[in-house]
Design a protein around this motif. Sequence first.
Motif, PDB file in Angstrom:
ATOM      1  N   LEU A 172      16.580  -3.302   0.994  1.00  0.00           N
ATOM      2  CA  LEU A 172      15.123  -3.439   1.134  1.00  0.00           C
ATOM      3  C   LEU A 172      14.742  -4.201   2.409  1.00  0.00           C
ATOM      4  N   GLY A 173      15.629  -5.111   2.827  1.00  0.00           N
ATOM      5  CA  GLY A 173      15.352  -5.930   4.007  1.00  0.00           C
ATOM      6  C   GLY A 173      15.074  -5.096   5.253  1.00  0.00           C
ATOM      7  N   GLU A 174      15.514  -3.844   5.238  1.00  0.00           N
ATOM      8  CA  GLU A 174      15.244  -2.970   6.388  1.00  0.00           C
ATOM      9  C   GLU A 174      13.742  -2.663   6.485  1.00  0.00           C
ATOM     10  N   TYR A 175      13.012  -2.864   5.389  1.00  0.00           N
ATOM     11  CA  TYR A 175      11.596  -2.491   5.363  1.00  0.00           C
ATOM     12  C   TYR A 175      10.687  -3.692   5.132  1.00  0.00           C
ATOM     13  N   THR A 176      11.165  -4.863   5.534  1.00  0.00           N
ATOM     14  CA  THR A 176      10.416  -6.092   5.265  1.00  0.00           C
ATOM     15  C   THR A 176       8.982  -6.011   5.788  1.00  0.00           C
ATOM     16  N   ARG A 177       8.834  -5.484   7.024  1.00  0.00           N
ATOM     17  CA  ARG A 177       7.488  -5.461   7.623  1.00  0.00           C
ATOM     18  C   ARG A 177       6.555  -4.575   6.812  1.00  0.00           C
ATOM     19  N   TYR A 178       7.079  -3.418   6.404  1.00  0.00           N
ATOM     20  CA  TYR A 178       6.249  -2.486   5.631  1.00  0.00           C
ATOM     21  C   TYR A 178       5.810  -3.133   4.314  1.00  0.00           C
ATOM     22  N   PHE A 179       6.778  -3.680   3.579  1.00  0.00           N
ATOM     23  CA  PHE A 179       6.432  -4.196   2.263  1.00  0.00           C
ATOM     24  C   PHE A 179       5.623  -5.496   2.347  1.00  0.00           C
ATOM     25  N   SER A 180       5.807  -6.289   3.433  1.00  0.00           N
ATOM     26  CA  SER A 180       4.930  -7.473   3.510  1.00  0.00           C
ATOM     27  C   SER A 180       3.511  -7.055   3.844  1.00  0.00           C
ATOM     28  N   ALA A 181       3.347  -5.962   4.582  1.00  0.00           N
ATOM     29  CA  ALA A 181       1.981  -5.469   4.847  1.00  0.00           C
ATOM     30  C   ALA A 181       1.356  -4.974   3.538  1.00  0.00           C
ATOM     31  N   VAL A 182       2.144  -4.242   2.752  1.00  0.00           N
ATOM     32  CA  VAL A 182       1.647  -3.696   1.487  1.00  0.00           C
ATOM     33  C   VAL A 182       1.279  -4.820   0.521  1.00  0.00           C
ATOM     34  N   GLU A 183       2.073  -5.878   0.588  1.00  0.00           N
ATOM     35  CA  GLU A 183       1.881  -7.005  -0.328  1.00  0.00           C
ATOM     36  C   GLU A 183       0.513  -7.657  -0.148  1.00  0.00           C
ATOM     37  N   LYS A 184      -0.025  -7.512   1.085  1.00  0.00           N
ATOM     38  CA  LYS A 184      -1.326  -8.150   1.362  1.00  0.00           C
ATOM     39  C   LYS A 184      -2.472  -7.402   0.701  1.00  0.00           C
ATOM     40  N   ILE A 185      -2.201  -6.167   0.282  1.00  0.00           N
ATOM     41  CA  ILE A 185      -3.250  -5.379  -0.391  1.00  0.00           C
ATOM     42  C   ILE A 185      -3.368  -5.867  -1.830  1.00  0.00           C
ATOM     43  N   PRO A 186      -4.585  -6.150  -2.302  1.00  0.00           N
ATOM     44  CA  PRO A 186      -4.724  -6.655  -3.683  1.00  0.00           C
ATOM     45  C   PRO A 186      -4.164  -5.669  -4.702  1.00  0.00           C
ATOM     46  N   PRO A 187      -3.605  -6.181  -5.813  1.00  0.00           N
ATOM     47  CA  PRO A 187      -2.932  -5.315  -6.798  1.00  0.00           C
ATOM     48  C   PRO A 187      -3.745  -4.090  -7.212  1.00  0.00           C
ATOM     49  N   ARG A 188      -5.096  -4.267  -7.339  1.00  0.00           N
ATOM     50  CA  ARG A 188      -5.844  -3.093  -7.845  1.00  0.00           C
ATOM     51  C   ARG A 188      -5.921  -1.984  -6.784  1.00  0.00           C
ATOM     52  N   GLY A 189      -5.667  -2.330  -5.528  1.00  0.00           N
ATOM     53  CA  GLY A 189      -5.702  -1.300  -4.473  1.00  0.00           C
ATOM     54  C   GLY A 189      -4.374  -0.571  -4.334  1.00  0.00           C
ATOM     55  N   GLN A 190      -3.357  -1.116  -4.984  1.00  0.00           N
ATOM     56  CA  GLN A 190      -2.021  -0.558  -4.758  1.00  0.00           C
ATOM     57  C   GLN A 190      -1.818   0.864  -5.297  1.00  0.00           C
ATOM     58  N   PRO A 191      -2.358   1.174  -6.488  1.00  0.00           N
ATOM     59  CA  PRO A 191      -2.220   2.566  -6.949  1.00  0.00           C
ATOM     60  C   PRO A 191      -2.802   3.576  -5.954  1.00  0.00           C
ATOM     61  N   LEU A 192      -3.795   3.114  -5.191  1.00  0.00           N
ATOM     62  CA  LEU A 192      -4.387   3.988  -4.175  1.00  0.00           C
ATOM     63  C   LEU A 192      -3.344   4.391  -3.139  1.00  0.00           C
ATOM     64  N   LEU A 193      -2.450   3.431  -2.846  1.00  0.00           N
ATOM     65  CA  LEU A 193      -1.381   3.718  -1.877  1.00  0.00           C
ATOM     66  C   LEU A 193      -0.550   4.897  -2.353  1.00  0.00           C
ATOM     67  N   LYS A 194      -0.276   4.895  -3.667  1.00  0.00           N
ATOM     68  CA  LYS A 194       0.530   5.967  -4.245  1.00  0.00           C
ATOM     69  C   LYS A 194      -0.177   7.301  -4.041  1.00  0.00           C
ATOM     70  N   LYS A 195      -1.493   7.255  -4.256  1.00  0.00           N
ATOM     71  CA  LYS A 195      -2.279   8.486  -4.140  1.00  0.00           C
ATOM     72  C   LYS A 195      -2.154   9.090  -2.753  1.00  0.00           C
ATOM     73  N   VAL A 196      -2.125   8.210  -1.728  1.00  0.00           N
ATOM     74  CA  VAL A 196      -2.024   8.732  -0.359  1.00  0.00           C
ATOM     75  C   VAL A 196      -0.567   8.849   0.096  1.00  0.00           C
ATOM     76  N   GLY A 197       0.341   8.749  -0.881  1.00  0.00           N
ATOM     77  CA  GLY A 197       1.759   9.008  -0.578  1.00  0.00           C
ATOM     78  C   GLY A 197       2.505   7.818  -0.009  1.00  0.00           C
ATOM     79  N   LEU A 198       1.923   6.608  -0.144  1.00  0.00           N
ATOM     80  CA  LEU A 198       2.622   5.418   0.352  1.00  0.00           C
ATOM     81  C   LEU A 198       3.221   4.641  -0.818  1.00  0.00           C
ATOM     82  N   GLU A 199       4.392   4.073  -0.613  1.00  0.00           N
ATOM     83  CA  GLU A 199       5.042   3.352  -1.708  1.00  0.00           C
ATOM     84  C   GLU A 199       4.547   1.918  -1.793  1.00  0.00           C
TER      85      GLU A 199
END
Length: 289
Positions: A172-199
């Motif tokens: 996972l450490g290979e994607y630290t930047r991606y997942f730390s950016a995602v982490e900044k999105i509030p939890p309720r916005g996260q399912p939206l990421l899935k909708k647009v094809g982002l993990e």
Amino acid sequence: MWALAGTGTYYLEINCAMPSVDENKQWWNDGYVWKQGGDEWSRAWGGVDMQWHAAVLPRIHSFVPAGRILEIAPGFGRWTQYLTGLCDHLIAVDLSENAIEHCRQRFAGDTNIDFFVNDGSSLEMVPDASIDFVFSFDSLVHASADVLRAYLLQIARKLTRDGVAFLHHSNLGEYTRYFSAVEKIPPRGQPLLKKVGLEYRTHWRDPGMTAGRLREFAQEAGLICISQELFGWGGSRRLIDAISMVTLPESKWTRPLRLLRNEDFVRDISVIARLAPLYSADSFPASAE
Ligand SMILES: C[S@@+](CC[C@H](N)C(=O)[O-])C[C@H]1O[C@@H](n2cnc3c(N)ncnc32)[C@H](O)[C@@H]1O
């Protein structure tokens, strides 16, 4: 902190602490309900039998049968049930007392297995230069870099001259930047990421661990890394997991590293599942007898 998905699979939301030994112990020993003893995680492959024979065994077939196998983190024995028949002696070590107690009962008839509870990093119960094959699959992905380093330093001492270790761990450490950016999105916005094809799920992989770190630890331990396969897990397109194989420099298996970024791993799971109704051992009426 923990979230149990409806299907019985588990995941941890991304905005929680990285997996420590204590958290692993808390979850696997006291938190997780082992309804199907871990078999539930093989559903995507069409069952445990298909996952073992079509995904795990092809990767380790060169090294088994082996004289003495060490399994690190067997859980409720999903792979132990196959490993026991592939060696003279099996040592299985897990930090969960409940998991080891379950295995002791499940494999009571297998006189070639010794089970031990450990502290999450010690292999002191294993005699030096005694192990021909170390196996760990679907467990140390939740372990930190410190734990992987500790295990590798000891594995170097536990292996026989031609011994090999097969270790599934986090990348996972290979994607630290991606997942730390995602982490900044509030939890309720996260399912939206899935909708647009982002993990947005890390599947509780350790963010401090990578295939590169594994190679560093192997080198520090005096081991040679002979292969690394990087792949996605749980539908992830990012290669958040790795299997690394290591051996001693004087071993007959020593060779320069072969590294595969296996983008097809997730697709292969559905190919295997498609074959299950025809070929899986439990697809035949006789298996119910
Ligand atoms: C997801 S379960 C998988 C069990 C088994 N490998 C399987 O695939 O069915 C994870 C297991 O790893 C064990 N575990 C986690 N971290 C560990 C560590 N650092 N040392 C030993 N066992 C560990 C847990 O107690 C649990 O039994």
